[in-house]
Design a protein around this motif. Sequence first.
Motif, PDB file in Angstrom:
ATOM      1  N   LEU A  51       0.787  -1.231  -0.114  1.00 33.41           N
ATOM      2  CA  LEU A  51      -0.061  -0.084   0.000  1.00 33.41           C
ATOM      3  C   LEU A  51       0.794   1.359  -0.231  1.00 33.41           C
ATOM      4  N   GLN A  52       2.019   1.362   0.858  1.00 35.74           N
ATOM      5  CA  GLN A  52       2.643   2.257   0.995  1.00 35.74           C
ATOM      6  C   GLN A  52       4.004   2.541  -0.212  1.00 35.74           C
ATOM      7  N   ARG A  53       3.919   1.370  -0.816  1.00 37.49           N
ATOM      8  CA  ARG A  53       5.001   1.208  -1.906  1.00 37.49           C
ATOM      9  C   ARG A  53       6.452   1.299  -1.524  1.00 37.49           C
ATOM     10  N   ARG A  54       6.680   0.674  -0.444  1.00 36.71           N
ATOM     11  CA  ARG A  54       8.032   0.495   0.081  1.00 36.71           C
ATOM     12  C   ARG A  54       8.473  -1.069   0.182  1.00 36.71           C
ATOM     13  N   PRO A  55       9.691  -1.136   0.136  1.00 29.67           N
ATOM     14  CA  PRO A  55      10.150  -2.801   0.309  1.00 29.67           C
ATOM     15  C   PRO A  55      10.085  -3.268   1.520  1.00 29.67           C
ATOM     16  N   LEU A  56      10.272  -4.315   1.938  1.00 29.16           N
ATOM     17  CA  LEU A  56      10.472  -5.200   2.899  1.00 29.16           C
ATOM     18  C   LEU A  56      11.862  -4.708   3.444  1.00 29.16           C
ATOM     19  N   GLU A  57      12.205  -4.617   4.888  1.00 29.08           N
ATOM     20  CA  GLU A  57      13.374  -4.418   5.506  1.00 29.08           C
ATOM     21  C   GLU A  57      14.607  -5.142   4.740  1.00 29.08           C
ATOM     22  N   SER A  58      14.181  -6.482   4.524  1.00 30.66           N
ATOM     23  CA  SER A  58      15.269  -7.335   3.863  1.00 30.66           C
ATOM     24  C   SER A  58      15.662  -6.952   2.564  1.00 30.66           C
ATOM     25  N   GLY A  59      14.657  -6.362   1.921  1.00 24.69           N
ATOM     26  CA  GLY A  59      14.971  -5.679   0.469  1.00 24.69           C
ATOM     27  C   GLY A  59      15.216  -4.010   0.460  1.00 24.69           C
ATOM     28  N   HIS A  60      15.325  -3.550   1.473  1.00 24.81           N
ATOM     29  CA  HIS A  60      15.453  -1.903   1.691  1.00 24.81           C
ATOM     30  C   HIS A  60      17.046  -1.688   1.242  1.00 24.81           C
ATOM     31  N   PRO A  61      17.070  -0.730   0.310  1.00 28.05           N
ATOM     32  CA  PRO A  61      18.755  -0.307   0.102  1.00 28.05           C
ATOM     33  C   PRO A  61      19.767  -0.227   0.946  1.00 28.05           C
ATOM     34  N   ALA A  62      19.344   0.221   2.226  1.00 33.71           N
ATOM     35  CA  ALA A  62      20.483   0.429   2.931  1.00 33.71           C
ATOM     36  C   ALA A  62      20.889  -1.131   3.462  1.00 33.71           C
ATOM     37  N   ALA A  63      20.098  -2.360   3.381  1.00 33.37           N
ATOM     38  CA  ALA A  63      20.338  -3.399   3.876  1.00 33.37           C
ATOM     39  C   ALA A  63      21.300  -4.204   2.493  1.00 33.37           C
ATOM     40  N   ARG A  64      21.048  -3.546   1.578  1.00 32.69           N
ATOM     41  CA  ARG A  64      21.694  -4.152   0.238  1.00 32.69           C
ATOM     42  C   ARG A  64      22.390  -3.178  -0.527  1.00 32.69           C
ATOM     43  N   ARG A  65      23.247  -2.586   0.182  1.00 32.72           N
ATOM     44  CA  ARG A  65      24.050  -1.296  -0.582  1.00 32.72           C
ATOM     45  C   ARG A  65      25.157  -2.101  -1.454  1.00 32.72           C
ATOM     46  N   ALA A  66      25.099  -1.437  -2.850  1.00 29.60           N
ATOM     47  CA  ALA A  66      25.988  -1.821  -3.650  1.00 29.60           C
ATOM     48  C   ALA A  66      26.396  -0.584  -4.549  1.00 29.60           C
ATOM     49  N   PRO A  67      27.192   0.178  -3.959  1.00 24.83           N
ATOM     50  CA  PRO A  67      27.343   1.361  -4.868  1.00 24.83           C
ATOM     51  C   PRO A  67      28.309   1.107  -5.897  1.00 24.83           C
ATOM     52  N   ALA A  68      28.384   1.900  -6.775  1.00 22.42           N
ATOM     53  CA  ALA A  68      29.212   1.886  -8.020  1.00 22.42           C
ATOM     54  C   ALA A  68      30.685   2.053  -7.528  1.00 22.42           C
ATOM     55  N   ASP A  69      31.604   1.489  -8.327  1.00 27.36           N
ATOM     56  CA  ASP A  69      32.973   1.339  -8.027  1.00 27.36           C
ATOM     57  C   ASP A  69      33.392   2.825  -8.101  1.00 27.36           C
ATOM     58  N   PRO A  70      34.282   3.196  -7.062  1.00 29.70           N
ATOM     59  CA  PRO A  70      34.695   4.578  -6.964  1.00 29.70           C
ATOM     60  C   PRO A  70      36.084   4.838  -8.143  1.00 29.70           C
TER      61      PRO A  70
END
Length: 549
Positions: free
Chosen positions: A138-157
């Motif tokens: 309803l709120q269009r938000r991911p589960l905690e397990s799928g939150h970007p903060a839990a799956r950080r994968a920034p591009a190579d510096p």
Amino acid sequence: IMILNGRRIEERTEIAQDGGECWLDRHLRLNGFDPIPIDGRDPAAVAWAILEAEERLKRFTADPERHYPARLPYVIARTVKGFGFPGAGTNRAHNLPLEGNPRTDEAARAAFNAAAAALFVPPGELEAALGALATHDLQRRPLESGHPAARRAPADPTRPVPSWAAGPQSPMQAIDEWFVPFIDANPGLRVRLGNPDELRSNGMGRTLERLRHRVNRPERGLPEAVDGAVITALNEEAVAGAALGNKGGLSLIVSYEAFAVKMLGLLRQEIIFARRQREIDAPPQWFSVPLLATSHTWENGKNEQSHQDPTLAEALLGEMSDTARVLFPIDANSAVAALRGVYGGRGEVACLVVPKRIVPGLVDPVAAEALWARGAAVIHGDLAAADIQIVAIGAYQTREAIAAAARLERTGRRTCVTALLEPGRFRAPRDEIEARHTASTAELEEIFPERLPRLILTHTRPEPMLGLLRRLDGGPRRTRALGYLSRGGTLDTPGMLFANRCTWAHAAVACADLLGDAAGVLTPGEMAAVRGEAHPRILQVSPPEGSPL
């Protein structure tokens, strides 16, 4: 969030006996906190307190007239030790609270069920609560397990090509000269530099000017700012936390080597968690975090032995080497190559033991990159023709090793010196993950041939390094190690080397002994100095030919 259960000694003596929660509330307000008292036995109260704390911080940041320091929300969760278990609020709550096995002891089973009733939620109520909270679609938000903060994968510096050193230079200064362009090349990545003491005196003045100390009230003319990226406090664990918590950005920790030992507990927790992620095939994707341990054991004599301690490197070498990397650069170019390489990794904590004083340039850019890639390299002599191999771990140790090799060669012994940048790459792997990081048998034989006797000259204490490098150890008759013997004081670097029997002369004699003939390696005066019968200055006045000293 503080669990105020009154059982720990300081809670009883410093809080409960002084007035309990009301006293703690006043104490926290006087010290800049924003206390939020709740019933710690109520899960809904804990959840509300977290949301309330976030709202208070949001209101602070939204205020254009805000003044720092921010009042940090501090939740006081009142409860008793062991709530929901037998013996709650008593000493039994400190250990196993049951006095019998509930499987076979009816009284123990009844005691457990009676106490646990306070925690029990009927399945119907629990499902209804979950249904009320499960509003992700309803709120269009991911589960905690799928939150970007839990799956950080920034591009190579972006890692710029260094301005390589062409001669003697301070490795810390070389790192400073590379780190600022590195920051500038990645403007979208937040930088956090944790530093418990002097950043400028440790050779990172340009970095300090660029990032500035974070302070509440900046002084005019000083490198300070409310939003500074250099987090400095005389609390090693706190400043390390500032860097390790920056999971979406670029982080660096800079510390005196002896002080950095106080970070070990926090570093181990980060290393263990990251290793667990690797074990379940979900490796962390945050950028690896380097810790520069400088003003180190062999160059810091102004405060006596309190500042001479290689324990951190030794302890981290006990962790899994694929996640906890320990590096010993030998000059400015190898230090920059190692730091640049670390930032190409993910989910690692890397300790670099780096001199801050000017040291000779020993490897060119190509050799520095090769040293990083392989973890070790021959930097003096011919490995194929050598009769003995000196393995140098550390900048000052490499310098002494080359000097010892020069003397040995002058007296007819064929010698080579191998710089060992990353000892953990050559250990016996303890599982399959570590085996992927360590050298194969063929690679080991190529760099450390079994046929050669060898002397290990190490920055650390010799015993831990011998244990780590068991694959290189041919036994007492073929392998020896010289290192820190816990001898020190207000000594300069040559004095530290002599006190710990790690000078070029000690190394030359040890090598000659391994070859079975120590005669003629040193002059009578030099040998007397090695035995402690003459002034050690003899070893500095007449260094061997070819020495970079």
